[in-house]
Design an enzyme around this catalytic site. Sequence first.
Site, mmCIF file in Angstrom:
data_model
loop_
_atom_site.group_PDB
_atom_site.id
_atom_site.type_symbol
_atom_site.label_atom_id
_atom_site.label_comp_id
_atom_site.label_asym_id
_atom_site.label_seq_id
_atom_site.Cartn_x
_atom_site.Cartn_y
_atom_site.Cartn_z
ATOM 1 N N HIS A 163 0.807 -1.216 0.000
ATOM 2 C CA HIS A 163 0.000 0.000 0.000
ATOM 3 C C HIS A 163 0.845 1.273 0.000
ATOM 4 O O HIS A 163 0.433 2.301 -0.514
ATOM 5 C CB HIS A 163 -1.008 -0.027 1.147
ATOM 6 C CG HIS A 163 -2.175 -0.914 0.820
ATOM 7 N ND1 HIS A 163 -2.365 -2.131 1.414
ATOM 8 C CD2 HIS A 163 -3.151 -0.772 -0.096
ATOM 9 C CE1 HIS A 163 -3.428 -2.705 0.870
ATOM 10 N NE2 HIS A 163 -3.935 -1.907 -0.031
ATOM 11 N N ARG A 193 -12.137 3.568 -2.916
ATOM 12 C CA ARG A 193 -11.690 2.766 -1.759
ATOM 13 C C ARG A 193 -12.318 3.391 -0.514
ATOM 14 O O ARG A 193 -11.736 4.262 0.116
ATOM 15 C CB ARG A 193 -10.172 2.794 -1.648
ATOM 16 C CG ARG A 193 -9.442 1.977 -2.703
ATOM 17 C CD ARG A 193 -7.936 1.939 -2.403
ATOM 18 N NE ARG A 193 -7.263 0.860 -3.085
ATOM 19 C CZ ARG A 193 -6.551 0.997 -4.203
ATOM 20 N NH1 ARG A 193 -6.434 2.171 -4.781
ATOM 21 N NH2 ARG A 193 -5.940 -0.057 -4.747
ATOM 22 N N ARG A 205 -16.438 0.446 -3.853
ATOM 23 C CA ARG A 205 -16.154 -0.825 -3.179
ATOM 24 C C ARG A 205 -16.603 -0.681 -1.721
ATOM 25 O O ARG A 205 -16.271 0.309 -1.070
ATOM 26 C CB ARG A 205 -14.664 -1.102 -3.234
ATOM 27 C CG ARG A 205 -14.269 -2.259 -2.359
ATOM 28 C CD ARG A 205 -12.864 -2.655 -2.637
ATOM 29 N NE ARG A 205 -11.907 -1.804 -1.972
ATOM 30 C CZ ARG A 205 -10.585 -1.873 -2.161
ATOM 31 N NH1 ARG A 205 -10.104 -2.743 -3.025
ATOM 32 N NH2 ARG A 205 -9.764 -1.095 -1.517
ATOM 33 N N GLU A 214 -10.447 -10.935 -6.803
ATOM 34 C CA GLU A 214 -9.085 -10.801 -6.267
ATOM 35 C C GLU A 214 -8.650 -12.045 -5.514
ATOM 36 O O GLU A 214 -7.563 -12.120 -4.987
ATOM 37 C CB GLU A 214 -8.930 -9.533 -5.423
ATOM 38 C CG GLU A 214 -10.073 -9.185 -4.529
ATOM 39 C CD GLU A 214 -9.916 -7.820 -3.872
ATOM 40 O OE1 GLU A 214 -8.932 -7.107 -4.112
ATOM 41 O OE2 GLU A 214 -10.813 -7.471 -3.079
ATOM 42 N N ASN A 231 -3.854 -6.625 -7.569
ATOM 43 C CA ASN A 231 -2.879 -6.617 -6.464
ATOM 44 C C ASN A 231 -3.080 -7.854 -5.595
ATOM 45 O O ASN A 231 -2.145 -8.598 -5.303
ATOM 46 C CB ASN A 231 -3.047 -5.372 -5.595
ATOM 47 C CG ASN A 231 -3.005 -4.097 -6.399
ATOM 48 O OD1 ASN A 231 -2.443 -4.084 -7.485
ATOM 49 N ND2 ASN A 231 -3.593 -3.043 -5.887
ATOM 50 N N ASP A 232 -4.331 -8.042 -5.166
ATOM 51 C CA ASP A 232 -4.586 -9.205 -4.328
ATOM 52 C C ASP A 232 -4.619 -10.492 -5.142
ATOM 53 O O ASP A 232 -4.179 -11.533 -4.675
ATOM 54 C CB ASP A 232 -5.902 -9.024 -3.551
ATOM 55 C CG ASP A 232 -5.676 -8.176 -2.313
ATOM 56 O OD1 ASP A 232 -4.697 -8.439 -1.606
ATOM 57 O OD2 ASP A 232 -6.455 -7.235 -2.065
ATOM 58 N N ARG A 257 1.814 -9.455 -0.451
ATOM 59 C CA ARG A 257 2.114 -8.268 -1.274
ATOM 60 C C ARG A 257 3.030 -7.276 -0.569
ATOM 61 O O ARG A 257 3.615 -6.405 -1.212
ATOM 62 C CB ARG A 257 0.825 -7.589 -1.742
ATOM 63 C CG ARG A 257 -0.047 -7.108 -0.614
ATOM 64 C CD ARG A 257 -1.458 -6.811 -1.070
ATOM 65 N NE ARG A 257 -1.624 -5.425 -1.482
ATOM 66 C CZ ARG A 257 -2.794 -4.920 -1.900
ATOM 67 N NH1 ARG A 257 -3.860 -5.679 -1.966
ATOM 68 N NH2 ARG A 257 -2.875 -3.655 -2.233
HETATM 69 C C1 PEP Z 1 -6.466 -5.008 -5.537
HETATM 70 O O1 PEP Z 1 -6.333 -5.887 -4.679
HETATM 71 O O2 PEP Z 1 -6.001 -5.096 -6.680
HETATM 72 C C2 PEP Z 1 -7.204 -3.784 -5.210
HETATM 73 C C3 PEP Z 1 -7.512 -2.902 -6.130
HETATM 74 O O3 PEP Z 1 -7.522 -3.591 -3.913
HETATM 75 P P1 PEP Z 1 -6.498 -3.044 -2.791
HETATM 76 O O4 PEP Z 1 -5.198 -2.757 -3.451
HETATM 77 O O5 PEP Z 1 -7.142 -1.857 -2.184
HETATM 78 O O6 PEP Z 1 -6.449 -4.221 -1.852
HETATM 79 MG MG MG Z 2 -7.574 -5.803 -2.891
#
Ligand code: PEP
Ligand code: MG
Length: 952
Positions: A579, A686, A722, A815, A838-839, A849
């Site tokens: 993040h 978000r 979301r 995800e 990402n997830d 991650r």
């Molecule tokens: C992701 O997981 O790709 C996503 C957009 O959510 P976040 O990065 O907020 O977990």
């Molecule tokens: Mg995510």
Amino acid sequence: MLELAKEQIAMGQSATDKAEALRLMAARLVADGLVADGYLEGLQAREAQGSTFLGQGIAIPHGTPQTRDLVYATGVRLLQFPEGVDWGDGQIVYLAIGIAARSDEHLRLLQLLTRALGETDLAEALRRATSAEALLKLLQGAPQALALDAQLVGLNLPAEDFDELAWRGARLLQRAGCVDPGFAAVLQQAEPLPLGEGLWWLNSERQVRQPGLAFLTPQQPLRYRDQPLNGLFCLASLGAGHQALLERLCEVLIEGRGQMLYQATSSRAVLEVLGADAPSDWPSVRQVLANAHGLHARPAKVLAQLAKGFDGEIRVRLVDSGQPAVSVKSLSKLLGLGARRGQVLELVAEPSVAEQALPMLQAAIEQGLGEEVEPLPTAAEPEPEPSLPDADPVAPLPGSLIQAVGAAPGIACGPALVCVEKAIDYPLRGESPAQERLKLREALTAVHDELDALVQRSDKAIGEIFITHQEMLADPALADDAEQRLAQGESAAAAWMSVIEAAARQQEALHDALLAERAADLRDIGRRVLAQLCGVQDQAEPEQPYVLVMAEVGPSDVARLDPARVTGIVTAYGGATAHSAIVARALGIPAVVGAGPEILLLDSDTPLLLDGQRGQVQVAPSADVLERALAERELRERRLQAAWANRHEPAVTRDGHAVEVFANIGDSSIIDKVVEQGAEGIGLLRTELIFMAHSQAPDVATQEAEYRRVLDGLAGRPLVVRTLDVGGDKPLPYWPIAAEDNPFLGVRGVRLTLQRPQIMEDQLRALLRAADRRPLRIMFPMVGQVHEWRQARAMVERLRDEIPVADLQLGIMVEVPSAALLASQLAQEVDFFSIGTNDLTQYTLAIDRGHPSLSAQADGLHPAVLSLIDMTVRAAHAHGKWVGVCGELAADPQAVAVLLGLDVDELSVAAPSIAEVKALVRQADHQTARALAREALQQDSAAAVRALVERF
Ligand code: PEP
Ligand code: MG
């Protein structure tokens, strides 16, 4: 997590026997969607192993490990049986608490219940309760334990009179989180009570959050109302939590041992006299708990029973928990420890029984307290740091090129500022209290001035952080505590660091993310003062803009960065989807992560050149290399300028295929700016960031205003929201979430909000109210199972009857690999998918991650991830549904053509990337991109895909 709420309670039930009560319970759990049909057998099997009767008219029926798979969602249901149900052995149950849990979450529930279990007449009260609210109060309202520890004892304090001593007592209670700031004033109005021997007692119930007792003695002899004032107790009372302490204090006074309190030279001695701490000379043993489900009711019962066989006092505490020891003979106190497998229990016993009791209890714990236990793995040798080379690491040489991971695009150069915390040595004993006092005072003044300079130099938001630090520095409570230590001969550095560390730990022990942040702030000022005391120069920030080099940059570090001074970021560890990297991208600072630990060995001021797109760092680049890079930067800037000029044009490929380019945001106030940057809609709001910006959960009206602001700013463009996505690496300060061994595999995203339906309902209500006739899309994060989606959808549909909306679509984030693998089934029910790469990458490649050394490999262009995207898009299109990608991959210039070729319909990216992504789409040809994507799916690694893209 298991919590008690009145909606879970069914009052006035009746059952002729335990079997019928269990049937009722199972039916209720099934009807509420917590478990599947066969769970009743689990309840019965569990009772056959041993009664779940807990005491005080309460039983806690739950399933066996074999029936855990039948649990859909963790939860509890409570049935009140006013006529009682015989639970076996003549034990009558008035309240059955049925538990649906997959792991040992019921320990948390037992912790919640322990206060109630201590009440003597609870069973009768439970029987007689006439409303769910009343019953809940009975379960939750029993006395809280009294706080009394070293932090609450202040000896030899400088005080002029009674009032000043009382004021200091109130401060100690406030710092321990027991009372609100107004407590000092209410305490001044309380009537002091002389206890004899110059000891006094003050007590108030107002402005109290948690019961606590402070004890203070004055530095110089004082008198009050013509009597000596040797010591003062200040009680913040709430309920009857202080009863046991009062009884012990009476005994001390009757036995004429009062001077042991006011002549004590250490807080430990005071606590021993008051019985809050076991005397330090009592023998103790430690034993690791091996029971699979921790110290739950059955083993705890066995332990309490065994301890009761000894006449003397025996206590137990959880090592490293910060909690005080409790009596082993009290079942409720044992359950209150919430001890889990692998945690260490320390038993302490008074000398008269210690020799027999301790080995016996230790052996009983080791053998599982009546349960079969799997031995714990023996502690492995600590693994060597995987990424460290065998030989001593050396700093990269001038001219060397380090290939790492691009985390935020852009080319940056400047002198390095390497921020590595080095340990500072300091003496423990001082020259003389007077000299050390002077040193500390001077250091505090110097640091105050240093912070002043930082405030002047920083913008408002960052400046406020330093102003808070100045306030912390001036906290008289810290000075008081340090003074006590100085008086005992400690050096200024040792006294200061002990006080800071104790205060920081105290904040952390409250398990609240905001307070934990305060602990980091405390340590920050602690270190500044220490550096000042020891003459260690703080790293001077280069005059010109610099490249920040750190081991890892946490989100809070990024929040403090001054983008005007930091031209680039290089980290030794971490990956592109952590993040903090996302925040760096949003700030527009080029960043390269995962450059390896050697980077930290560079001297500050070493010139660095970094390419945030290619993920490269060049150390002390030659004039040529620098010139080329700067020329490229200029070219890129020109390209970006051209892209910027066309940012409001649609993104259509050369062969006429259109892709929507949306923005990811987490802050409603930037919506106008984002639209101005070319966003055709918001593809990911978000909402947890909106929640995080509030100091407590925003209510429906506050949320509605936030969502309305975004929709207003979008002026008819679609908004994809979301629902709250917390848990994992994103805790919410005011929503304590039980610590989990694997938070990323734990109660995260939709799993959490389904467990706390009220929060989700409030959010959905706010969203629907804000929508009016505008296009609103709601999606749920972390959906891994079809029933999660259905539960969430059902909630929206129920609310939609109440708050009609004209243009609403419901979808899920893909995800979790299971969602992609089930895309065909899900596509029949959802309106859209949004792929969170990402997830999805994290879970597909099984790489955390944020992992310091591995996350660099968590590349969303890995063919395994691309296959899941492909699968999702095909399934969606077969059912006429659309697919977006909102993970960081969507903004990766090398990935745009591949995603286009996989037929993704929408790309949602951080606002600064919109113009560039649109330009990349315009340069592409859809048919060529499709061919590229098919080839990419055949590759065997992310690196191979990237090489293919470069060639294409
Ligand atoms: C992701 O997981 O790709 C996503 C957009 O959510 P976040 O990065 O907020 O977990
Ligand atoms: Mg995510």
